[in-house]
Structure formats: C-alpha cells, structure tokens
Design an enzyme around this catalytic site. Structure first.
Site, PDB file in Angstrom:
ATOM      1  N   ARG A  14     -14.104   2.596   3.938  1.00 56.97           N
ATOM      2  CA  ARG A  14     -12.948   1.734   4.184  1.00 56.97           C
ATOM      3  C   ARG A  14     -11.628   2.496   4.142  1.00 56.97           C
ATOM      4  O   ARG A  14     -10.768   2.328   4.978  1.00 56.97           O
ATOM      5  CB  ARG A  14     -12.928   0.610   3.147  1.00 56.97           C
ATOM      6  CG  ARG A  14     -11.823  -0.420   3.364  1.00 56.97           C
ATOM      7  CD  ARG A  14     -10.699  -0.309   2.343  1.00 56.97           C
ATOM      8  NE  ARG A  14     -11.210  -0.425   0.992  1.00 56.97           N
ATOM      9  CZ  ARG A  14     -10.472  -0.228  -0.094  1.00 56.97           C
ATOM     10  NH1 ARG A  14      -9.203   0.093   0.020  1.00 56.97           N
ATOM     11  NH2 ARG A  14     -10.992  -0.321  -1.295  1.00 56.97           N
ATOM     12  N   ASN A  54       0.831  -1.208   0.000  1.00 53.46           N
ATOM     13  CA  ASN A  54       0.000   0.000   0.000  1.00 53.46           C
ATOM     14  C   ASN A  54       0.865   1.257   0.000  1.00 53.46           C
ATOM     15  O   ASN A  54       0.598   2.213  -0.733  1.00 53.46           O
ATOM     16  CB  ASN A  54      -0.913   0.022   1.231  1.00 53.46           C
ATOM     17  CG  ASN A  54      -2.055  -0.956   1.134  1.00 53.46           C
ATOM     18  OD1 ASN A  54      -2.308  -1.525   0.077  1.00 53.46           O
ATOM     19  ND2 ASN A  54      -2.750  -1.157   2.229  1.00 53.46           N
ATOM     20  N   HIS A 109     -14.798   2.663 -15.452  1.00 50.65           N
ATOM     21  CA  HIS A 109     -14.629   1.965 -14.186  1.00 50.65           C
ATOM     22  C   HIS A 109     -15.856   1.141 -13.825  1.00 50.65           C
ATOM     23  O   HIS A 109     -15.824   0.347 -12.890  1.00 50.65           O
ATOM     24  CB  HIS A 109     -14.333   2.996 -13.088  1.00 50.65           C
ATOM     25  CG  HIS A 109     -13.941   2.416 -11.772  1.00 50.65           C
ATOM     26  ND1 HIS A 109     -14.752   2.472 -10.658  1.00 50.65           N
ATOM     27  CD2 HIS A 109     -12.811   1.770 -11.377  1.00 50.65           C
ATOM     28  CE1 HIS A 109     -14.145   1.882  -9.640  1.00 50.65           C
ATOM     29  NE2 HIS A 109     -12.975   1.450 -10.045  1.00 50.65           N
ATOM     30  N   ARG A 151      -4.617   1.541 -13.579  1.00 48.92           N
ATOM     31  CA  ARG A 151      -3.261   1.696 -13.044  1.00 48.92           C
ATOM     32  C   ARG A 151      -2.654   0.376 -12.603  1.00 48.92           C
ATOM     33  O   ARG A 151      -3.252  -0.372 -11.818  1.00 48.92           O
ATOM     34  CB  ARG A 151      -3.285   2.671 -11.869  1.00 48.92           C
ATOM     35  CG  ARG A 151      -1.921   3.049 -11.325  1.00 48.92           C
ATOM     36  CD  ARG A 151      -1.118   3.860 -12.344  1.00 48.92           C
ATOM     37  NE  ARG A 151      -1.867   5.020 -12.777  1.00 48.92           N
ATOM     38  CZ  ARG A 151      -1.937   6.154 -12.086  1.00 48.92           C
ATOM     39  NH1 ARG A 151      -1.299   6.260 -10.947  1.00 48.92           N
ATOM     40  NH2 ARG A 151      -2.639   7.154 -12.550  1.00 48.92           N
ATOM     41  N   TYR A 182     -12.017  -9.720  -1.703  1.00 50.48           N
ATOM     42  CA  TYR A 182     -12.707  -8.436  -1.675  1.00 50.48           C
ATOM     43  C   TYR A 182     -14.193  -8.675  -1.426  1.00 50.48           C
ATOM     44  O   TYR A 182     -14.770  -9.603  -1.987  1.00 50.48           O
ATOM     45  CB  TYR A 182     -12.581  -7.697  -3.019  1.00 50.48           C
ATOM     46  CG  TYR A 182     -11.242  -7.096  -3.331  1.00 50.48           C
ATOM     47  CD1 TYR A 182     -10.064  -7.528  -2.708  1.00 50.48           C
ATOM     48  CD2 TYR A 182     -11.127  -6.092  -4.283  1.00 50.48           C
ATOM     49  CE1 TYR A 182      -8.835  -6.971  -3.021  1.00 50.48           C
ATOM     50  CE2 TYR A 182      -9.898  -5.529  -4.608  1.00 50.48           C
ATOM     51  CZ  TYR A 182      -8.759  -5.976  -3.980  1.00 50.48           C
ATOM     52  OH  TYR A 182      -7.549  -5.429  -4.294  1.00 50.48           O
TER      53      TYR A 182
END
Length: 709
Positions: free
Chosen positions: A575, A58, A446, A416, A479
């Site tokens: 989140r 991250n 998206h 990305r 996820y």
C-alpha cells in the site's frame, strides 16, 4: 516524470542494490496516489474533498517525522551500502516532488472541486463574494464567537517573538503607527477550536454557504489593532520536528515520565517547514525565515489553501448523492445469534474476520466484552498500540478487573502521536488494579494480540485473537484488517509465552508456530523465501504473494531479488512505500509490485508461500502485525500466525486474488519507481472493473443474502 537520482552504474554483477529505490521518494509517490483520489472525477465529490484533507495530513506527518532526520543524518555509509543519493540532491528531489503535488492540489481545488461544489449548492466563499446580509451575519458571528478567542501578539522591544504551535495557521500583520514608516509585526493565531469554515445560514435549505475562518479574521482585523494602520497581512503555517531523542534505556527512569517529557519538548522542536500564501508580504516572509532559521528550500508558497484538513466537516456533509454509498459491516454467520457464545464458536473451529467487511463490534469487541462478563473467564491479556478515545476495550477491561478477573494490558506509550491518549488510559487501568506494563525495554510493542483464559470442565482453556490492525473502533471502519480467533493449544501457548516475555523477564521464549519479532520472524521469512528458490530449482511449484504496508528491510529485499533472479514468481501488494523496484533487467524481472488505494486504507498483512503446492490452498498462509521493514523486524515486538484451516485459506486467497485482478484501484510500480494507474476495459472481468473494495463489499453482501435465502 520527476528527475530521480539514479543508482551509480558499476561493472559488478547486478545485485539487489541495482533495484533499490529511495524510501522517502517512494513514500511521496504513495501520497501522490492519495492525491489522485481527489483529482479523479470518478471519486464522489465530497470524498474528493476528504482526500484533499488526507493528503495534507499525510504530508504533515512526513515533514514532522522525516525532514529533520534527513537533514541531520550523515548519509555517507548509507549511500555506500544501498546506493542512496547524496543528502543535498536527495532533499532537492523531495522538494521538487512536494512542490509539484502542492500545485496539483491547489489546481484541483480551485478549478475543479470548488466549482463542482457550487454546482451542487455548497458555496465556499471569500469575503468579496458575500452579500451584504451575509457580511452582517459573518461580522456578528465574529463579534460573538471569534473575537474573544483571539490573542494578538506583537513583536517589539517589550514583546518577544511569540511562540507558535505546530501546524497552526496564523495571520502575520504588518502594522504601523499613524504617520510612521516603521513596520511592526503582529501575529494572530487562527483558533483551531473553532470550525475553519463558518456556516452562514440561508433560507434556501438546498444550499450551503461557508466563509473561511481565516478570511473572517482578516476582514475584521481592525477591531484587533485599534489606532494602528494595517499595511498588509500574510497567512502562514509552521511544521515542527516531531522527533525528540530522549534516553529511555535507564531502568531507574519511569517510561511514563520520559514520554510525558517527550510530549512537552515536542512543542518546542525546531521548525522544519513554513507554508505561506502565494505572493506573501516579503517583509513578513523574511522575518519568519530569520526567526525560524529557515532556508528557501524550507519555504513553500501554496497556491490555494494552507490546510485542507479544515475541510473535513464539509466532506462529512450528509448529502448521499455526493458520498460513497454507506457501508454497514456484516456479522459473520456463526455469530448472527445475539446469544451466540463466541467461545463455543471458536472452539468449533478457527474463525477468520476481515474488517471493515465483517463487523468489528460483533467479533473483536464482542470477544473482549463477553470475556469481561463471563464468570468462567479468569484472565484477560491485551496489547494496545493505538486505542482511540472512549474505547470500549478499556471499559471492558475495567469491568473485568472490578469483577475480580486478572487483567494485564500492555500499553505502548511511544505510539507516535497517540502518546497522550495512551498515557490517559494507562492511568485509568492502573486506578482499578489492572496490571499495566509498557513493554520490553528498547522495543516498541506493535503486535495486535489478545488472550482470554477460561475455566472449563476439562481445565483451563486459552482463546486468542491475533490481528493485523489496532484495537481501535474508529479505524476499524475505514482500515482493512484481518484477524484470527483460535483456541489451538499450540498457538495459544505461543501467545502465553509472548505475554510472559512482554510482562515479565523472559529472555529466551520458545515459539512453535508464531513468528515473533525480533526473535525469529526475519529468520523464518528468509527461510521461506529460500525454500521457494530451492523448490523452483527442483521443478516444484514456487510462488510468493505478500500484501503489507511498507517494504525497506535490506535483508528481505536482497532475498526477494535472489528469488526473482532464480525465476520465482513474486507478487507484492504494498500500500505505502516500497524500496525495491520491479522489472529491473537482470534483477527483479520476475517481481511485480502494486498498490491498492481507495475508500478504505489497506492495512492488512497477508503472506503466502506456495511451498511446492500444486494449488494455492495447499500452500502456506500467514497474517499478523509486521511489514517488511527493519523497524518491524528488529526494533518492534510483532507477531505473525499461520492460518491452516482450508476454509480460512480460501478466504485469504480470495482477498489476494481480488487485489491481483483489480484494474480500478490498483497502481503498478514501474522500474523507475513511479506508479502507473491501471485502467479496466470492457473485456476485463467484473471484479477487475469494480475494484478491490467494491468487489469485497459486493461479495460480503452476496454471502449475507445467501444465508438468509
């Protein structure tokens, strides 16, 4: 508590600016919550190792995507509009936060996780810890498997400074010719094609011994520089900027060519961070800083490992007592029969799925797989943002195209860090005659939608899937995402219109039920927030509950503040980063904001508006691909769909309610922008003590047992 830049006080009435919180500091607060999973001894040991690696990954992305941008952006106008801090003060705040977390990560690894791994038979050793037999095995491994893959690169008049790839670990050696006092520099890259921790076999199968690859190279370096004296060595790692600005607005230029060039240029972008071992050789440190044009603020001396992502194979060791309990997604009742016709199921009523609790393979994959094989299907259309390697979706689309079906696939080439993979699959689809498009000029696509057109007895019927997550089989296991299957003719017609916009030249499409960015989504959200304000002022029930990933759109932030000031109760489950601080006096006193962090990554977007309803199930529910960010609402194609069937509303409310009750995985944002972990007591209900993920797994298993009873 970190020193955070405060918004300047004014004599003006309080507005949304008074509750604004910096996006980057908020994102670092999110990664602090990820790091806490590694620090928390309630987390199984190998999962703690995994979270060390996730924290590193991250942070890598943060530096690649944000730091160069922040250093070059002129923030004056931004500062005036939202009270952002001055550039230098802002960067110092970010550095302070990062340095503090590096120290926590190293402390946890060295003093807690390593000893506990050893107690459980997993020994991550240094060269000095090896027995003579282990050193012999390590040296043999080096000779056979490492030495041939190394390329020592010297720096001298005949050798320019070597190219260094992004995120690669290197050893910088200080060399001297015998009887000379002149320092020479040589760099050896630690190969990332090899495991970063080398397993040393042992007769005792209940124990595991590993040696770091970097350490192995360091202690065999004399074979790389025969005849030279090795004075010292320092390990380091560089991070390059990932933002490449290329003009993609020229219709004459192939977008594929532009993206391929962007990938090429990214390899040579400026270095934005130097991570180096603690107490490094000062000559090497200075040399690297000069070469990469870095300041002291760009250099981080790490107390322990440079890259914890190399620990993933250790985290994946099959030791059940040190891992989370395995989770096997459950097939929804309606699809239990292997021969079940998914189209008949959808025709009987809308179907809501919640991953990874519901099986992705039996629902989303099955939808496209069956469509590819079904002779009644005449067309399949999909959007692809991140699809992964060896994807079953592309294989199904290829099968469909080869059987004569019309296949249209919109592949977002500028997703990305997935550009290269998406380019590959675009080419594979084009080879077999599928219609491959790359989206709307100037916008990223998206949205997560799929459309199947089927020839039935009463004519053509459309079936659609609108989801919150990518068509990606691996991330679907970790996820949390929701998706709606429907053949509602109004919604499906909206999906048809959306695909026409994406693949054709439609400039003013009409949408009756879908919220589509950048066309009508922000406007619709603002209208629904205003409606809650109006209802509250008229004495009607008013409530907003929204669950998503990130929040920074100024218009929606302003609207939420106005709703809070009007007395509307607002519950936000965010989140990641959030640029609006709750509990600010006179501004956001009626707003609460929490974050859920745990074994699954919370990715679903669910929006609820009471709309005057006395009970939650009579309110309005929406799901889709968009967060409340400016980029989602203005610079991306997104789709959000209303969920209207009462049984499906009940399930969505159940998800929101469990998140709001969570006192195990939940963190509450404080008025200063920091987060406080909630703590359960014995008096709390079981669902609060279990946490969101465990509660939803238990609920899913309970339902599965009920149907078998």
């Amino acid at each position: 508590m970190l020193d955070r830049p405060e918004v300047p006080a004014t004599d003006e009435p309080k507005t949304w600016r008074d509750a604004w919180f910096d996006r980057d500091l908020s994102w670092l607060e999110f990664n602090r919550r990820v790091l806490q999973q590694a620090l928390d001894d309630r987390t199984p040991l190998l999962e703690r190792v995994k979270f060390l690696a996730i924290f590193t990954s991250n942070l890598d992305e943060f530096f690649m995507k944000r730091l160069a941008l922040l250093r070059t952006r002129k923030r004056a106008e931004l500062s005036q509009s939202i009270g952002a801090p001055a550039t230098e003060l802002h960067l110092q705040s970010l550095r302070q936060a990062v340095a503090e977390m590096y120290a926590q990560q190293g402390e946890a690894y060295d003093n807690a996780i390593l000893p506990q791994l050893a107690e459980n038979g997993i020994h991550l050793l240094q060269w000095e810890d090896l027995t003579e037999a282990q050193r012999e095995r390590a040296h043999e491994f080096f000779t056979r498997n490492v030495y041939p893959a190394l390329t020592p690169l010297a720096l001298d008049p005949g050798h320019p400074f070597p190219y260094m790839s992004n995120l690669s670990i290197s050893l910088g050696f200080v060399l001297r010719v015998p009887d000379s006092e002149e320092n020479l520099f040589a760099r050896v890259k630690v190969p990332n094609i090899l495991p970063q921790w080398i397993a040393l076999e042992d007769e005792d199968k209940s124990k595991w011994f590993y040696l770091g690859l970097k350490d192995l190279i360091h202690h065999n370096a004399e074979t790389l520089f025969p005849g030279m004296t090795i004075v010292d060595s320092t390990s380091f790692r560089i991070t390059r900027n990932a933002e490449v600005e290329l003009d993609d607005d020229d219709d004459t230029e192939s977008l594929r060519t532009v993206v391929a060039e962007e990938l090429r240029q990214r390899k040579f972008q400026p270095v934005v961070r130097l991570e180096i071992e603690s107490n490094p050789n000062p000559w090497v440190r200075g040399l690297l800083m000069r070469q990469f044009e870095l300041t002291e603020d760009d250099v981080y001396e790490l107390p322990s490992e440079l890259d914890y992502s190399g620990l993933i194979p250790i985290a994946n060791l099959d030791i059940k007592t040190l891992r989370d309990e395995p989770w096997n997604p459950v097939i929804p009742n309606a699809l239990l029969d292997d021969e079940a016709d998914i189209f008949s199921v959808i025709k009987a009523g809308d179907l809501l799925v919640h991953h990874p609790y519901d099986s992705f393979d039996a629902t989303v994959e099955n939808f496209i797989r069956r469509a590819a094989r079904d002779p009644k299907v005449v067309a399949i259309k999909m959007t692809v943002y991140r699809v992964g390697d060896d994807t079953p979706f592309v294989r199904s689309l290829i099968q469909a195209a080869e059987s004569g079906k019309q296949v249209a696939c919109l592949i977002e080439l500028k997703a990305r860090f997935d550009e290269e993979r998406n380019l590959h699959w675009a080419k594979e689809l084009e080879k077999i005659g599928a219609h491959v498009v790359y989206g709307v000029l100037g916008l990223k696509t998206h949205t997560k939608i799929a459309l199947v057109v089927r020839k039935e007895a009463d004519g053509l019927r459309c079936y659609a899937h609108i989801g919150t997550g990518n068509y990606h089989v691996k991330t679907a296991r970790v996820y949390t995402d929701v998706g709606l299957f429907t053949c509602d003719p109004v919604i499906c017609n909206d999906v048809v219109n959306l695909f026409h916009m994406l693949t054709g030249r439609s400039r003013s499409p009409n949408f009756d039920r879908l919220l589509v960015a950048p066309i009508n989504m922000r406007e619709k959200f603002l209208q629904m927030v205003q409606r809650e304000i109006d209802n509250h002022q008229q004495g009607l029930p008013a409530l907003i509950v929204a669950k998503f990933n990130a929040m920074e759109d100024p218009e929606l932030c302003r609207a939420i503040v106005e709703a809070s000031q009007a007395g509307v109760q607002i519950e936000l489950i965010v989140r990641g980063f959030a640029c609006l601080r709750p509990g600010v006096e006179g501004v956001t006193e009626n707003m609460r904001l929490r974050s859920i962090v745990g074994r699954f990554l919370e990715h679903s977007r669910i929006y609820y508006f009471a709309n005057g309803a006395e009970t939650p199930l009579d309110g309005e529910f929406y799901i889709g691909s968009a967060d409340w960010m400016s980029r989602n609402l203005s610079k991306r194609v997104e789709a959000i769909v209303p969920v209207e069937a009462r049984a499906l509303k009940e399930r969505l409310w159940e998800i929101l309610d469990i998140c709001l009750k969570d006192r195990r995985q939940a963190w509450m944002m404080q008025p200063d922008g920091s987060y406080q972990m909630l703590t359960a007591t014995d008096d709390d209900p079981e669902v609060a003590r279990m946490g969101t993920h465990q509660a939803l797994m238990a609920l899913t298993l309970h339902r599965a047992k009920d149907r078998l009873a």
